[in-house]
Design a protein around this motif. Structure first.
Motif, PDB file in Angstrom:
ATOM      1  N   LYS A 230      35.076  85.640  84.846  1.00  0.00           N
ATOM      2  CA  LYS A 230      34.031  84.846  85.498  1.00  0.00           C
ATOM      3  C   LYS A 230      32.789  85.705  85.702  1.00  0.00           C
ATOM      4  N   SER A 231      31.658  85.115  85.390  1.00  0.00           N
ATOM      5  CA  SER A 231      30.410  85.852  85.601  1.00  0.00           C
ATOM      6  C   SER A 231      30.081  85.916  87.077  1.00  0.00           C
ATOM      7  N   LEU A 232      29.604  87.055  87.479  1.00  0.00           N
ATOM      8  CA  LEU A 232      29.248  87.236  88.888  1.00  0.00           C
ATOM      9  C   LEU A 232      27.939  86.539  89.190  1.00  0.00           C
ATOM     10  N   PRO A 233      27.807  85.969  90.381  1.00  0.00           N
ATOM     11  CA  PRO A 233      26.544  85.311  90.730  1.00  0.00           C
ATOM     12  C   PRO A 233      25.407  86.315  90.794  1.00  0.00           C
ATOM     13  N   ILE A 234      24.244  85.891  90.321  1.00  0.00           N
ATOM     14  CA  ILE A 234      23.068  86.765  90.361  1.00  0.00           C
ATOM     15  C   ILE A 234      22.499  86.771  91.775  1.00  0.00           C
ATOM     16  N   PRO A 235      22.387  87.959  92.379  1.00  0.00           N
ATOM     17  CA  PRO A 235      21.873  88.003  93.753  1.00  0.00           C
ATOM     18  C   PRO A 235      20.425  87.536  93.823  1.00  0.00           C
ATOM     19  N   LYS A 236      20.106  86.853  94.918  1.00  0.00           N
ATOM     20  CA  LYS A 236      18.737  86.387  95.103  1.00  0.00           C
ATOM     21  C   LYS A 236      17.825  87.550  95.446  1.00  0.00           C
ATOM     22  N   ALA A 237      16.604  87.474  94.938  1.00  0.00           N
ATOM     23  CA  ALA A 237      15.629  88.527  95.224  1.00  0.00           C
ATOM     24  C   ALA A 237      15.276  88.500  96.709  1.00  0.00           C
ATOM     25  N   ALA A 238      15.175  89.678  97.297  1.00  0.00           N
ATOM     26  CA  ALA A 238      14.816  89.773  98.710  1.00  0.00           C
ATOM     27  C   ALA A 238      13.369  89.357  98.899  1.00  0.00           C
ATOM     28  N   PRO A 239      13.042  88.747 100.028  1.00  0.00           N
ATOM     29  CA  PRO A 239      11.641  88.373 100.282  1.00  0.00           C
ATOM     30  C   PRO A 239      10.748  89.601 100.248  1.00  0.00           C
ATOM     31  N   SER A 240       9.544  89.431  99.726  1.00  0.00           N
ATOM     32  CA  SER A 240       8.593  90.539  99.663  1.00  0.00           C
ATOM     33  C   SER A 240       8.045  90.830 101.057  1.00  0.00           C
ATOM     34  N   ARG A 241       7.416  91.983 101.183  1.00  0.00           N
ATOM     35  CA  ARG A 241       6.827  92.340 102.477  1.00  0.00           C
ATOM     36  C   ARG A 241       5.754  91.327 102.872  1.00  0.00           C
ATOM     37  N   LEU A 242       4.952  90.888 101.901  1.00  0.00           N
ATOM     38  CA  LEU A 242       3.910  89.914 102.196  1.00  0.00           C
ATOM     39  C   LEU A 242       4.504  88.602 102.687  1.00  0.00           C
ATOM     40  N   GLN A 243       5.591  88.163 102.052  1.00  0.00           N
ATOM     41  CA  GLN A 243       6.242  86.917 102.488  1.00  0.00           C
ATOM     42  C   GLN A 243       6.753  87.048 103.921  1.00  0.00           C
ATOM     43  N   ARG A 244       7.328  88.201 104.241  1.00  0.00           N
ATOM     44  CA  ARG A 244       7.837  88.401 105.614  1.00  0.00           C
ATOM     45  C   ARG A 244       6.690  88.400 106.620  1.00  0.00           C
ATOM     46  N   GLU A 245       5.582  89.096 106.255  1.00  0.00           N
ATOM     47  CA  GLU A 245       4.441  89.153 107.179  1.00  0.00           C
ATOM     48  C   GLU A 245       3.816  87.777 107.382  1.00  0.00           C
ATOM     49  N   LEU A 246       3.645  87.029 106.278  1.00  0.00           N
ATOM     50  CA  LEU A 246       3.055  85.698 106.397  1.00  0.00           C
ATOM     51  C   LEU A 246       3.967  84.745 107.154  1.00  0.00           C
ATOM     52  N   SER A 247       5.278  84.880 106.961  1.00  0.00           N
ATOM     53  CA  SER A 247       6.225  84.030 107.696  1.00  0.00           C
ATOM     54  C   SER A 247       6.062  84.239 109.196  1.00  0.00           C
ATOM     55  N   ALA A 248       5.984  85.514 109.607  1.00  0.00           N
ATOM     56  CA  ALA A 248       5.787  85.814 111.027  1.00  0.00           C
ATOM     57  C   ALA A 248       4.448  85.274 111.517  1.00  0.00           C
ATOM     58  N   SER A 249       3.405  85.398 110.681  1.00  0.00           N
ATOM     59  CA  SER A 249       2.078  84.906 111.076  1.00  0.00           C
ATOM     60  C   SER A 249       2.059  83.394 111.227  1.00  0.00           C
ATOM     61  N   ILE A 250       2.777  82.679 110.343  1.00  0.00           N
ATOM     62  CA  ILE A 250       2.837  81.215 110.430  1.00  0.00           C
ATOM     63  C   ILE A 250       3.534  80.795 111.722  1.00  0.00           C
ATOM     64  N   LEU A 251       4.622  81.487 112.080  1.00  0.00           N
ATOM     65  CA  LEU A 251       5.298  81.180 113.343  1.00  0.00           C
ATOM     66  C   LEU A 251       4.367  81.437 114.529  1.00  0.00           C
ATOM     67  N   GLU A 252       3.557  82.502 114.437  1.00  0.00           N
ATOM     68  CA  GLU A 252       2.600  82.783 115.501  1.00  0.00           C
ATOM     69  C   GLU A 252       1.561  81.670 115.612  1.00  0.00           C
ATOM     70  N   VAL A 253       1.108  81.143 114.466  1.00  0.00           N
ATOM     71  CA  VAL A 253       0.150  80.032 114.474  1.00  0.00           C
ATOM     72  C   VAL A 253       0.765  78.809 115.156  1.00  0.00           C
ATOM     73  N   ILE A 254       2.026  78.507 114.825  1.00  0.00           N
ATOM     74  CA  ILE A 254       2.707  77.349 115.422  1.00  0.00           C
ATOM     75  C   ILE A 254       2.765  77.494 116.935  1.00  0.00           C
ATOM     76  N   ARG A 255       3.105  78.706 117.392  1.00  0.00           N
ATOM     77  CA  ARG A 255       3.214  78.926 118.844  1.00  0.00           C
ATOM     78  C   ARG A 255       1.837  78.913 119.508  1.00  0.00           C
ATOM     79  N   ALA A 256       0.879  79.612 118.886  1.00  0.00           N
ATOM     80  CA  ALA A 256      -0.462  79.718 119.490  1.00  0.00           C
ATOM     81  C   ALA A 256      -1.132  78.354 119.595  1.00  0.00           C
TER      82      ALA A 256
END
Length: 314
Positions: free
Chosen positions: A4-30
């Motif tokens: 059986k072929s092993l599942p291909i691991p998903k690429a980890a989120p980039s640093r920019l994606q992590r930073e923007l995700s946090a910023s979007i949550l801050e916008v929602i709260r603010a």
């Protein structure tokens, strides 16, 4: 026996994606957005001063973690429950990032900053911290203004850096951009036109400051590239995209004032009005006039006798 072929691991989120995700949550709260409120990509991109593509990726990341929810057909919305706000680690202040962004643009345009730089070079030159420098370089890479060199350092992409080249650039654009509106395969995407109209109207409402020039240029570039894409002529689109890349540093620093911002937006909206009414020849004439006026004003401000008072490039 077949393995059986092993599942291909998903690429980890980039640093920019992590930073923007946090910023979007801050916008929602603010903004105290209620559950079910729509998270408009265009508004978030302008507020966070990035393009729509990384914002979309960040929203997708938040949706995968159930911090926002996707719509039935498209778009994303505030989730019914929000995680409590965590005390974030120290990170670059947006104002510091924007000021460095403009300082780099001005120094590249004037030739004071070399083509090849390192993060340490920029930290020492501008007295900036490494997180601020890295954030600015990430934003510049997003718009193809810099490219990471193999091994070490960064390289700035070619720019239009002198008055003669700017004049030639405008004459070239006057030749090709209005003609694109008259191409036989021209088709205006209604969703793109609606997005452009929304972005221009929002820009006209926002308070003006020096760092808003970054988002202004990216909106203008998107407008001209969108018209080129609507022409149906792929070579014309590539030409306009190349011009926008070459002009980017010379146009980030807009100091002509808010009144010229309003003129710019109104002229763009009038072109859209004529295109949506099917009046392509009128729209082409308006686009030509729009570029000719910008060219004339640019020649005035490039005159050494005039002094560095304004920057009216679109």
């Amino acid at each position: 026996m077949k393995q059986k072929s092993l599942p291909i691991p998903k690429a980890a989120p980039s640093r920019l994606q992590r930073e923007l995700s946090a910023s979007i949550l801050e916008v929602i709260r603010a903004d105290k957005l209620a559950p079910g409120a729509r998270l408009a990509e265009v508004a978030l991109a302008e507020r966070l001063q990035v393009s729509r593509t990384p914002v979309r990726a960040a929203l997708k990341l938040l949706a995968s973690r159930r911090l926002v929810r996707p719509g039935a057909s498209r778009g994303y919305f505030v989730a019914d429950t929000m995680p409590p706000a965590r005390k974030p680690p120290a990170k670059p202040v947006p104002a510091d990032t924007d000021r460095l962004f403009l300082a780099i643009a001005r120094d590249r345009r004037s030739g004071r900053l070399p083509v090849d730089v390192s993060e340490r070079d920029l930290m020492q030159r501008y007295g900036a911290t490494r997180p601020v420098v890295q954030r600015v370089l990430t934003k510049l890479a997003e718009v193809a203004a810099v490219q990471r060199k193999p091994g070490h350092g960064w390289r700035f992409q070619p720019i239009i850096a002198d008055a003669a080249a700017r004049d030639e650039s405008y004459r070239y654009r006057i030749l090709i951009e209005p003609a694109g509106l008259l191409e036989p395969g021209f088709h205006l995407d209604p969703s793109w036109a609606a997005e452009m109209r929304e972005r221009h109207q929002e820009t006209m409402k926002l308070p003006w400051n020096d760092t808003a020039s970054i988002a202004l240029y990216e909106m203008n570039a998107a407008f001209h590239e969108g018209l080129a894409a609507a022409s149906g002529n792929r070579f014309l689109l590539v030409a306009v995209q190349q011009q926008n890349r070459l002009r980017r540093f010379a146009n980030y620093d807009w100091t002509f004032g808010y009144e010229r911002v309003l003129v710019n937006c109104r002229e763009h909206l009038e072109i859209l009005d004529r295109l949506e009414a099917g009046e392509r020849e009128t729209a082409a004439a308006l686009l030509r006039s729009h570029l000719e006026n910008a060219s004339k004003l640019t020649r005035i401000t490039d005159n050494p006798a005039y002094g560095r008072i304004t920057n009216v490039r679109k």
